[in-house]
Scaffold this motif. Sequence first.
Motif, PDB file in Angstrom:
ATOM      1  N   LEU A  15       4.662   2.615   1.853  1.00  0.00           N
ATOM      2  CA  LEU A  15       5.747   3.279   1.128  1.00  0.00           C
ATOM      3  C   LEU A  15       6.049   4.660   1.711  1.00  0.00           C
ATOM      4  O   LEU A  15       7.218   5.037   1.904  1.00  0.00           O
ATOM      5  CB  LEU A  15       5.375   3.397  -0.354  1.00  0.00           C
ATOM      6  CG  LEU A  15       5.300   2.084  -1.142  1.00  0.00           C
ATOM      7  CD1 LEU A  15       4.845   2.355  -2.566  1.00  0.00           C
ATOM      8  CD2 LEU A  15       6.639   1.369  -1.136  1.00  0.00           C
ATOM      9  N   ILE A  16       5.008   5.424   2.003  1.00  0.00           N
ATOM     10  CA  ILE A  16       5.226   6.775   2.533  1.00  0.00           C
ATOM     11  C   ILE A  16       5.832   6.717   3.931  1.00  0.00           C
ATOM     12  O   ILE A  16       6.814   7.428   4.243  1.00  0.00           O
ATOM     13  CB  ILE A  16       3.899   7.548   2.532  1.00  0.00           C
ATOM     14  CG1 ILE A  16       3.425   7.778   1.083  1.00  0.00           C
ATOM     15  CG2 ILE A  16       4.049   8.877   3.258  1.00  0.00           C
ATOM     16  CD1 ILE A  16       2.046   8.393   0.982  1.00  0.00           C
ATOM     17  N   SER A  17       5.273   5.870   4.784  1.00  0.00           N
ATOM     18  CA  SER A  17       5.804   5.778   6.151  1.00  0.00           C
ATOM     19  C   SER A  17       7.229   5.234   6.151  1.00  0.00           C
ATOM     20  O   SER A  17       8.091   5.704   6.923  1.00  0.00           O
ATOM     21  CB  SER A  17       4.897   4.889   7.002  1.00  0.00           C
ATOM     22  OG  SER A  17       4.812   3.587   6.441  1.00  0.00           O
TER      23      SER A  17
ATOM     24  N   SER B 224       0.838  -1.201   0.000  1.00  0.00           N
ATOM     25  CA  SER B 224       0.000   0.000   0.000  1.00  0.00           C
ATOM     26  C   SER B 224       0.876   1.255   0.000  1.00  0.00           C
ATOM     27  O   SER B 224       2.067   1.222   0.338  1.00  0.00           O
ATOM     28  CB  SER B 224      -0.918  -0.002   1.229  1.00  0.00           C
ATOM     29  OG  SER B 224      -0.150   0.050   2.420  1.00  0.00           O
ATOM     30  N   TRP B 225       0.261   2.380  -0.374  1.00  0.00           N
ATOM     31  CA  TRP B 225       0.964   3.659  -0.346  1.00  0.00           C
ATOM     32  C   TRP B 225       1.287   4.082   1.086  1.00  0.00           C
ATOM     33  O   TRP B 225       2.280   4.784   1.313  1.00  0.00           O
ATOM     34  CB  TRP B 225       0.120   4.730  -1.021  1.00  0.00           C
ATOM     35  CG  TRP B 225       0.197   4.678  -2.522  1.00  0.00           C
ATOM     36  CD1 TRP B 225      -0.745   4.227  -3.378  1.00  0.00           C
ATOM     37  CD2 TRP B 225       1.302   5.105  -3.314  1.00  0.00           C
ATOM     38  NE1 TRP B 225      -0.316   4.331  -4.668  1.00  0.00           N
ATOM     39  CE2 TRP B 225       0.944   4.876  -4.676  1.00  0.00           C
ATOM     40  CE3 TRP B 225       2.554   5.649  -3.033  1.00  0.00           C
ATOM     41  CZ2 TRP B 225       1.798   5.172  -5.727  1.00  0.00           C
ATOM     42  CZ3 TRP B 225       3.403   5.952  -4.093  1.00  0.00           C
ATOM     43  CH2 TRP B 225       3.029   5.713  -5.419  1.00  0.00           C
ATOM     44  N   ALA B 226       0.490   3.678   2.028  1.00  0.00           N
ATOM     45  CA  ALA B 226       0.769   4.028   3.425  1.00  0.00           C
ATOM     46  C   ALA B 226       2.107   3.448   3.871  1.00  0.00           C
ATOM     47  O   ALA B 226       2.898   4.124   4.562  1.00  0.00           O
ATOM     48  CB  ALA B 226      -0.358   3.517   4.318  1.00  0.00           C
TER      49      ALA B 226
END
Length: 263
Positions: free
Chosen positions: A125-127, A121-123
């Motif tokens: 990758l960003i975190s 998920s993008w969550a």
Amino acid sequence: MTSHDHSTDKGICSLTGQSVPRRELVSIDALRPALADAIRKDHPDLPAHALVSQDQIALYRSRYVNAMLASERGEMNELDRQVADSLASSELITSNTDDEIDRERTFGQRLADNVASFGGSWAFLISFGVVIGFWITINMTGATAFDPYPFILLNLILSCVAAVQAPVIMMSQQRQEAKDRARSRNDYQVNLKAELEIRHLHEKMDHLVNRQWQRLAEIQEVQIELLQELRSAQASDAKDARAAISTSRARSGGSAKPRGSKT
């Protein structure tokens, strides 16, 4: 005044001789020709309008489908047998395979699915990018750098995360493959049953059309006979009328007086 309950009417099955509710009896003439022929092959002494129970029809339908599948596909597998049984019992074969598999998941399988879902998920990758950036910033600009360049501890942590994440994702992929296989089996059974049902429907429609043509031919023969009887009656009436007219003329001519006679 009491009403008669037709649901309590009983009838006799011509195959078993048992008494069953009349609503569960079907005339053998209403069955598909192939199914009716299979029943008559085992019971050659059946009358023309024999009544057969639903249980016996389901039994012979299952045998008929099994024989047809075996002749077309060779040896039947378990999926084909399940389709034949569902046709015989008139039951639905469709199922929600995803829900069935999800209900049977263990704790480890649920954990693997959740980890794989979060890892893709993008969550995540960003975190993960924020954590790495913060780690590098602290160790490059901070007074107390606990992992100076080239960030050996960070590389070790990333390697451990990758080593753990890879098998977890593979476990989740295996579960997805199991779902796909179950979905494919269900689709195969549904398609096979639909094909057999359509074939049976065509046979039944052909049988009904042939019976309808036979009835129309019988009605036409009756109408022709009635027309012939009407024509015969009209011809006889016309002959009698001509005979009556001739007799009347003969009588009137014989009783007429001569012109020269005097009273």
